[in-house]
Write an enzyme that holds these catalytic residues in place. Structure first.
Site, PDB file in Angstrom:
ATOM      1  N   CYS A 104      -7.701   3.427  -8.494  1.00  0.00           N
ATOM      2  CA  CYS A 104      -7.495   2.047  -8.070  1.00  0.00           C
ATOM      3  C   CYS A 104      -6.012   1.727  -7.870  1.00  0.00           C
ATOM      4  O   CYS A 104      -5.367   2.282  -6.987  1.00  0.00           O
ATOM      5  CB  CYS A 104      -8.176   1.105  -9.060  1.00  0.00           C
ATOM      6  SG  CYS A 104      -8.397  -0.577  -8.466  1.00  0.00           S
ATOM      7  N   HIS A 105      -5.430   0.839  -8.680  1.00  0.00           N
ATOM      8  CA  HIS A 105      -4.023   0.483  -8.583  1.00  0.00           C
ATOM      9  C   HIS A 105      -3.135   1.408  -9.416  1.00  0.00           C
ATOM     10  O   HIS A 105      -1.913   1.278  -9.394  1.00  0.00           O
ATOM     11  CB  HIS A 105      -3.806  -0.965  -9.053  1.00  0.00           C
ATOM     12  CG  HIS A 105      -4.312  -1.996  -8.109  1.00  0.00           C
ATOM     13  ND1 HIS A 105      -5.651  -2.331  -8.033  1.00  0.00           N
ATOM     14  CD2 HIS A 105      -3.677  -2.768  -7.196  1.00  0.00           C
ATOM     15  CE1 HIS A 105      -5.812  -3.270  -7.114  1.00  0.00           C
ATOM     16  NE2 HIS A 105      -4.634  -3.560  -6.593  1.00  0.00           N
TER      17      HIS A 105
END
Length: 187
Positions: free
Chosen positions: A113-114
């Site tokens: 994800c991030h």
């Protein structure tokens, strides 16, 4: 994945408040079921608090304070996402130094994800293909990486995925990559 091919492998999970809960708990469960020893490393005190999609989630005990953590005590690194977690970690010199030391030693790293925001700060994103949340596309390109819109990408000692929906593929490839590291038993 419960074949215990990671028996003896020590995995650091670097997080702070605001990590996406499922991006830590599901990969951790897969690692534990495969026989790995997972430890939460954090700049926070005794506990870290998750983000659970739209609101605060559960709290988890910190196993190792970041100030005391040393990459040589671990065979692999897991970097969960969430927006708050990697955004906070990427401005902490000790967190970035810890992550960079895994890349410098050629140890495997898994990020979802991030999470790749922190990899950008280490300089290790340059020249790599990385799957991440779509909003990181420009950040990764600016760091010299190729953003890939796929559920999982393995580039050398790095495995990455875009989002929680990708966790089954992420876990599969993370286990496979980590099985070649350090003290893990051969597959």
């Amino acid at each position: 994945m419960a074949n215990e091919n990671l028996k003896g492998l020590k995995v650091a999970i670097l997080i702070t408040d605001g990590f996406e809960q499922v991006e830590m708990t599901e990969p951790r469960k897969a690692l534990d079921q495969a026989g790995a020893e997972t430890r939460i490393v954090s700049p926070k005190g005794d506990r870290v608090r998750a983000w659970n999609f739209t609101d605060w989630g559960d709290e988890f005990p910190v196993d190792v304070a970041l100030d005391q953590a040393q990459s040589q005590d671990f065979d692999a690194l897991l970097l969960p996402g969430g927006v708050i977690n990697p955004d906070s970690l990427r401005i902490q010199a000790k967190a970035i130094a810890f992550i960079k030391s895994f890349f410098d030693a050629g140890k495997p790293v898994a990020s979802i994800c991030h999470g790749p925001w922190t990899i950008i700060e280490t300089g290790a994103a340059r020249g790599r293909r990385i799957a991440a949340w779509p909003s990181l596309k420009t950040d990764l390109r600016n760091a010299g990486a190729e953003w890939v819109d796929r559920e999982v990408v393995v580039d050398g000692n790095l495995v990455t995925s875009r989002m929680p929906d990708d966790i089954p593929a992420f876990n599969r490839e993370m286990i496979k990559l980590f099985s070649h590291a350090g003290h893990a038993q051969p597959v």
